[in-house]
Scaffold this motif. Structure first.
Motif, PDB file in Angstrom:
ATOM      1  N   GLY A 333       0.788  -1.224   0.000  1.00 17.29           N
ATOM      2  CA  GLY A 333       0.000   0.000   0.000  1.00 17.29           C
ATOM      3  C   GLY A 333       0.819   1.271   0.000  1.00 17.29           C
ATOM      4  O   GLY A 333       0.307   2.349   0.308  1.00 17.29           O
ATOM      5  N   ILE A 334       2.108   1.171  -0.361  1.00 19.50           N
ATOM      6  CA  ILE A 334       2.935   2.366  -0.524  1.00 19.50           C
ATOM      7  C   ILE A 334       2.273   3.259  -1.579  1.00 19.50           C
ATOM      8  O   ILE A 334       1.719   2.756  -2.562  1.00 19.50           O
ATOM      9  CB  ILE A 334       4.352   1.962  -0.986  1.00 19.50           C
ATOM     10  CG1 ILE A 334       5.027   1.076   0.076  1.00 19.50           C
ATOM     11  CG2 ILE A 334       5.210   3.182  -1.278  1.00 19.50           C
ATOM     12  CD1 ILE A 334       6.260   0.372  -0.434  1.00 19.50           C
ATOM     13  N   PHE A 361       0.902  -3.474   6.236  1.00 21.54           N
ATOM     14  CA  PHE A 361       0.218  -2.538   5.352  1.00 21.54           C
ATOM     15  C   PHE A 361       0.690  -1.138   5.729  1.00 21.54           C
ATOM     16  O   PHE A 361       0.698  -0.776   6.912  1.00 21.54           O
ATOM     17  CB  PHE A 361      -1.293  -2.681   5.479  1.00 21.54           C
ATOM     18  CG  PHE A 361      -1.822  -3.947   4.850  1.00 21.54           C
ATOM     19  CD1 PHE A 361      -2.141  -3.979   3.504  1.00 21.54           C
ATOM     20  CD2 PHE A 361      -1.969  -5.109   5.598  1.00 21.54           C
ATOM     21  CE1 PHE A 361      -2.604  -5.145   2.912  1.00 21.54           C
ATOM     22  CE2 PHE A 361      -2.428  -6.283   5.018  1.00 21.54           C
ATOM     23  CZ  PHE A 361      -2.750  -6.297   3.666  1.00 21.54           C
ATOM     24  N   PHE A 362       1.087  -0.378   4.715  1.00 23.13           N
ATOM     25  CA  PHE A 362       1.665   0.938   4.952  1.00 23.13           C
ATOM     26  C   PHE A 362       0.723   1.814   5.780  1.00 23.13           C
ATOM     27  O   PHE A 362      -0.455   1.944   5.483  1.00 23.13           O
ATOM     28  CB  PHE A 362       1.980   1.628   3.627  1.00 23.13           C
ATOM     29  CG  PHE A 362       2.293   3.087   3.762  1.00 23.13           C
ATOM     30  CD1 PHE A 362       3.408   3.507   4.486  1.00 23.13           C
ATOM     31  CD2 PHE A 362       1.472   4.050   3.183  1.00 23.13           C
ATOM     32  CE1 PHE A 362       3.699   4.859   4.619  1.00 23.13           C
ATOM     33  CE2 PHE A 362       1.750   5.401   3.317  1.00 23.13           C
ATOM     34  CZ  PHE A 362       2.866   5.806   4.039  1.00 23.13           C
ATOM     35  N   MET A 363       1.293   2.423   6.830  1.00 20.88           N
ATOM     36  CA  MET A 363       0.565   3.351   7.674  1.00 20.88           C
ATOM     37  C   MET A 363       1.177   4.751   7.542  1.00 20.88           C
ATOM     38  O   MET A 363       2.357   4.930   7.841  1.00 20.88           O
ATOM     39  CB  MET A 363       0.623   2.915   9.145  1.00 20.88           C
ATOM     40  CG  MET A 363      -0.093   1.622   9.437  1.00 20.88           C
ATOM     41  SD  MET A 363      -1.871   1.798   9.352  1.00 20.88           S
ATOM     42  CE  MET A 363      -2.340   0.109   8.968  1.00 20.88           C
ATOM     43  N   PRO A 364       0.415   5.725   7.077  1.00 20.59           N
ATOM     44  CA  PRO A 364       0.946   7.088   6.910  1.00 20.59           C
ATOM     45  C   PRO A 364       1.007   7.828   8.236  1.00 20.59           C
ATOM     46  O   PRO A 364       0.212   8.725   8.524  1.00 20.59           O
ATOM     47  CB  PRO A 364      -0.064   7.726   5.944  1.00 20.59           C
ATOM     48  CG  PRO A 364      -1.347   7.010   6.225  1.00 20.59           C
ATOM     49  CD  PRO A 364      -0.972   5.603   6.603  1.00 20.59           C
ATOM     50  N   GLU A 369       7.835  11.535   6.467  1.00 20.11           N
ATOM     51  CA  GLU A 369       7.850  12.131   5.126  1.00 20.11           C
ATOM     52  C   GLU A 369       6.863  11.433   4.199  1.00 20.11           C
ATOM     53  O   GLU A 369       6.138  12.079   3.436  1.00 20.11           O
ATOM     54  CB  GLU A 369       9.266  12.052   4.560  1.00 20.11           C
ATOM     55  CG  GLU A 369       9.431  12.710   3.203  1.00 20.11           C
ATOM     56  CD  GLU A 369      10.857  12.654   2.691  1.00 20.11           C
ATOM     57  OE1 GLU A 369      11.049  12.700   1.460  1.00 20.11           O
ATOM     58  OE2 GLU A 369      11.788  12.558   3.533  1.00 20.11           O
ATOM     59  N   LEU A 370       6.821  10.097   4.260  1.00 18.30           N
ATOM     60  CA  LEU A 370       5.917   9.369   3.378  1.00 18.30           C
ATOM     61  C   LEU A 370       4.462   9.530   3.809  1.00 18.30           C
ATOM     62  O   LEU A 370       3.556   9.504   2.978  1.00 18.30           O
ATOM     63  CB  LEU A 370       6.296   7.887   3.331  1.00 18.30           C
ATOM     64  CG  LEU A 370       5.721   7.096   2.153  1.00 18.30           C
ATOM     65  CD1 LEU A 370       6.125   7.727   0.821  1.00 18.30           C
ATOM     66  CD2 LEU A 370       6.165   5.641   2.211  1.00 18.30           C
ATOM     67  N   GLY A 371       4.240   9.709   5.111  1.00 15.07           N
ATOM     68  CA  GLY A 371       2.889   9.999   5.577  1.00 15.07           C
ATOM     69  C   GLY A 371       2.388  11.319   5.016  1.00 15.07           C
ATOM     70  O   GLY A 371       1.243  11.424   4.551  1.00 15.07           O
ATOM     71  N   ASP A 372       3.253  12.339   5.027  1.00 19.45           N
ATOM     72  CA  ASP A 372       2.882  13.632   4.449  1.00 19.45           C
ATOM     73  C   ASP A 372       2.664  13.512   2.948  1.00 19.45           C
ATOM     74  O   ASP A 372       1.747  14.130   2.384  1.00 19.45           O
ATOM     75  CB  ASP A 372       3.977  14.666   4.741  1.00 19.45           C
ATOM     76  CG  ASP A 372       4.098  14.976   6.231  1.00 19.45           C
ATOM     77  OD1 ASP A 372       3.142  14.700   6.974  1.00 19.45           O
ATOM     78  OD2 ASP A 372       5.163  15.494   6.642  1.00 19.45           O
ATOM     79  N   GLU A 373       3.504  12.720   2.272  1.00 14.52           N
ATOM     80  CA  GLU A 373       3.357  12.533   0.836  1.00 14.52           C
ATOM     81  C   GLU A 373       2.037  11.826   0.505  1.00 14.52           C
ATOM     82  O   GLU A 373       1.375  12.161  -0.480  1.00 14.52           O
ATOM     83  CB  GLU A 373       4.537  11.715   0.302  1.00 14.52           C
ATOM     84  CG  GLU A 373       4.441  11.309  -1.159  1.00 14.52           C
ATOM     85  CD  GLU A 373       4.414  12.487  -2.120  1.00 14.52           C
ATOM     86  OE1 GLU A 373       3.898  12.325  -3.245  1.00 14.52           O
ATOM     87  OE2 GLU A 373       4.904  13.570  -1.744  1.00 14.52           O
ATOM     88  N   ALA A 374       1.659  10.848   1.351  1.00 20.10           N
ATOM     89  CA  ALA A 374       0.401  10.139   1.129  1.00 20.10           C
ATOM     90  C   ALA A 374      -0.785  11.098   1.195  1.00 20.10           C
ATOM     91  O   ALA A 374      -1.751  10.969   0.426  1.00 20.10           O
ATOM     92  CB  ALA A 374       0.244   9.021   2.160  1.00 20.10           C
ATOM     93  N   ALA A 379      -3.521   9.793  -1.294  1.00 14.03           N
ATOM     94  CA  ALA A 379      -3.550   8.378  -0.944  1.00 14.03           C
ATOM     95  C   ALA A 379      -4.120   8.173   0.456  1.00 14.03           C
ATOM     96  O   ALA A 379      -4.489   7.054   0.824  1.00 14.03           O
ATOM     97  CB  ALA A 379      -2.137   7.791  -1.009  1.00 14.03           C
ATOM     98  N   PHE A 380      -4.194   9.271   1.216  1.00 10.44           N
ATOM     99  CA  PHE A 380      -4.721   9.216   2.574  1.00 10.44           C
ATOM    100  C   PHE A 380      -5.306  10.583   2.903  1.00 10.44           C
ATOM    101  O   PHE A 380      -4.774  11.612   2.466  1.00 10.44           O
ATOM    102  CB  PHE A 380      -3.609   8.850   3.563  1.00 10.44           C
ATOM    103  CG  PHE A 380      -4.029   8.802   5.006  1.00 10.44           C
ATOM    104  CD1 PHE A 380      -4.969   7.873   5.435  1.00 10.44           C
ATOM    105  CD2 PHE A 380      -3.495   9.684   5.938  1.00 10.44           C
ATOM    106  CE1 PHE A 380      -5.372   7.827   6.766  1.00 10.44           C
ATOM    107  CE2 PHE A 380      -3.886   9.641   7.265  1.00 10.44           C
ATOM    108  CZ  PHE A 380      -4.831   8.718   7.679  1.00 10.44           C
ATOM    109  N   ASP A 381      -6.409  10.592   3.671  1.00 12.40           N
ATOM    110  CA  ASP A 381      -7.091  11.863   3.907  1.00 12.40           C
ATOM    111  C   ASP A 381      -6.538  12.668   5.079  1.00 12.40           C
ATOM    112  O   ASP A 381      -7.004  13.780   5.353  1.00 12.40           O
ATOM    113  CB  ASP A 381      -8.591  11.635   4.099  1.00 12.40           C
ATOM    114  CG  ASP A 381      -8.915  10.863   5.378  1.00 12.40           C
ATOM    115  OD1 ASP A 381      -7.985  10.583   6.163  1.00 12.40           O
ATOM    116  OD2 ASP A 381     -10.102  10.531   5.590  1.00 12.40           O
ATOM    117  N   GLY A 382      -5.545  12.126   5.789  1.00 15.37           N
ATOM    118  CA  GLY A 382      -4.910  12.875   6.860  1.00 15.37           C
ATOM    119  C   GLY A 382      -5.551  12.731   8.223  1.00 15.37           C
ATOM    120  O   GLY A 382      -5.072  13.316   9.200  1.00 15.37           O
ATOM    121  N   ASN A 383      -6.614  11.942   8.324  1.00 11.97           N
ATOM    122  CA  ASN A 383      -7.278  11.734   9.612  1.00 11.97           C
ATOM    123  C   ASN A 383      -6.598  10.577  10.340  1.00 11.97           C
ATOM    124  O   ASN A 383      -6.938   9.413  10.133  1.00 11.97           O
ATOM    125  CB  ASN A 383      -8.761  11.455   9.418  1.00 11.97           C
ATOM    126  CG  ASN A 383      -9.521  11.396  10.735  1.00 11.97           C
ATOM    127  OD1 ASN A 383      -8.920  11.376  11.817  1.00 11.97           O
ATOM    128  ND2 ASN A 383     -10.835  11.379  10.666  1.00 11.97           N
TER     129      ASN A 383
END
Length: 504
Positions: A333-334, A361-364, A369-374, A379-383
């Motif tokens: 899930g990257i 499974f990738f967790m942002p 850095e990758l969480g912010d990129e997601a 790829a992720f809504d930030g919640n």
């Protein structure tokens, strides 16, 4: 002053060494510590009763992102019922200290907690103001005091050994005779999915710090004698760094401790056949290093993990030659994950001939850095409150392909490693049949055939292997003792820099 640590099943998957070291510091300074597993009392009234009968002055919780939601719900109940103050520490509070605004938290500790916790507890006991304690965010009288983070503790030998008595009540941690230890703190790498690079942004002082070999050996011998450990699990982020330290430590481990162990590393530092042989001679049965993804470009550029495919294969060959098993992990899930990329990842794990695999499974996570990129690439809504506590079960990010099929392949990864022919059949079917319904029907069929957990799920060696290894170590030691002029330890050339496991 009595501190009660609230654990759950997740943190008790192994000894939480950060917490047990904090407990050791507190006890060393006259405070009392105890711990309970709050998952064993899911009923609120039972939890209140379990806490009340221990009569603590303070509740302490270490939590990760995803885990934090349930723990905050529990401490809200406990605060309302018992009026106890609550301090939070661990990864989530470190990178998301705004959780102090929740009614379930009074204090948040960022980064290393031994001495911030000691100063806070001592000030509470003495009735002094603790609001300006470095590392702490403190909520008092409706106001929040946000303090900076003090420099990292440089001398790890100055800390007492971790307080294993704190986790003595949790029988599952003791039944297999496994002792958990660290020799170092920090990681020299900047992988974008990990918190280490984010931690360096809020900390000062040295990042990678290591205990002296003599200090580690002393703890291993003392705890082996006291608790009867039969196997050592080193929990350092990257154990195989600093040749000079390893040259001193491994012969001591071999001759004075004589227990099998596993450790964590990264494939690109595994270059020396001599050191790999030294590891095996000292009792290393397994080395953990992650494949993460089968796509080298993604690993290097997106994950910023400096591991080429050739590094994976070289590490594999060194381990196989010296009888060391490999435990690896992959990340599903990257951002940018496709059906082709997840199939390539499983294929790479099989090529690497690992013995055990851990599927993540990738967790942002916040602050990475990758969480912010997601978040930025949708790829992720930030919640972060929607993130689960466990990252082994389901996709949480958007992917560039059929999410349900990619998720199913990840979930079945253990069995693909156990039976590679099932993977090759699956890849052939996916590449030749474009019907999503048929592809998913095939994955459901594969799941219906599961009758057991494969051996590749279990990353700890079998007891018989452990006992045979102990006998082998003891026999080799006795043989060396009979030698009138035992050979000198063969020291490896020490390369410059912090990393140097045979670096060119």
């Amino acid at each position: 002053m009595k501190v009660l640590f609230l654990f759950d099943d997740l943190i008790l998957g192994q000894e939480p060494i950060g917490v047990t070291t904090i407990s050791a510091v507190l006890k060393q300074n006259g405070h009392e510590c105890e711990a309970i597993n709050s998952d064993q009392t899911p009923n609120p009234s039972d939890l209140i009763e379990a806490v009340a009968k221990r009569k603590p002055n303070l509740l302490a919780v270490s939590t990760c992102t995803g885990q934090h939601k349930e723990m905050l719900a529990r401490t809200r109940i406990l605060k309302e019922a018992l009026g106890l103050p609550v301090i939070y520490g661990g990864p989530h509070p470190t990178f998301f200290p705004e959780m102090i605004e929740d009614p379930g938290a009074d204090v948040v500790c960022r980064s290393e907690g031994e001495y911030p916790m000691l100063e806070y507890v001592t000030a509470m006991q003495e009735g002094r103001d603790y609001r300006n304690t470095p590392n702490l965010w403190v909520k008092k009288d409706g106001e929040i005091t946000r303090n900076g983070v003090r420099p990292n503790l440089d001398d790890l030998d100055s800390l007492p050994f971790s307080d294993k008595e704190l986790v003595r009540p949790f029988e599952h941690l003791w039944k297999d005779g496994i002792g958990y230890f660290i020799t170092a703190r920090g990681c020299p790498f900047d992988c974008t999915f990990c918190y280490n690079h984010a931690q360096r942004e809020i900390e000062s002082g040295p990042n990678v710090r290591r205990r002296s070999p003599a200090n580690v050996i002393k703890e291993l011998i003392e705890t082996k004698e006291r608790y009867g450990f039969r196997y050592i699990a080193f929990q350092d982020d990257v154990f195989l760094i600093q040749n000079r330290w390893l040259n001193d430590f491994l012969p001591m481990m071999r001759d004075q401790v004589r227990l099998p162990f596993h450790c964590h590393s990264i494939a690109n530092v595994m270059r020396s056949e001599e050191l790999t042989a030294q590891l095996a001679e000292a009792g290393c049965l397994r080395i953990f290093f992650a494949v993460e993804t089968g796509d080298e470009a993604t690993r290097l550029r997106i994950l910023k993990k400096p591991v080429k495919n050739s590094d994976l294969f070289r590490a594999r060959d060194l381990c196989e030659k010296n009888g060391i098993d490999i435990v690896s992990s992959i990340m599903v899930g990257i951002p940018g994950e496709t059906l082709e990329s997840i199939l390539g990842t499983i294929a790479m794990v099989i090529k690497t001939r690992v013995h055990c695999m851990i599927v993540h499974f990738f967790m942002p996570y916040p602050g990475t850095e990758l969480g912010d990129e997601a978040v930025s690439c949708n790829a992720f809504d930030g919640n972060f409150d929607l993130l689960p506590a466990c990252n082994h079960d389901n996709l949480v990010t958007n992917v560039n392909g059929p999410a349900d099929l990619i998720e199913a392949i990840g979930q079945y990864g253990y069995w693909f490693l156990e039976k590679p022919w099932k993977f090759y059949a699956t890849r052939f079917l996916i590449n030749t049949i474009k019907s999503h319904k048929i592809r998913m029907a095939w994955m459901r069929y594969l799941k219906s055939t599961i009758r057991y957990f494969p051996e590749s799920v279990y990353h700890l060696p079998e007891k018989e292997w452990v006992e045979a290894s102990i006998q082998k170590l003891d026999k080799a030691y006795q043989q060396r003792c009979k030698t009138s002029s035992p050979p000198q330890n063969q020291h490896l050339p020490v390369a410059s820099g912090a990393l140097a496991m045979g670096a060119k």
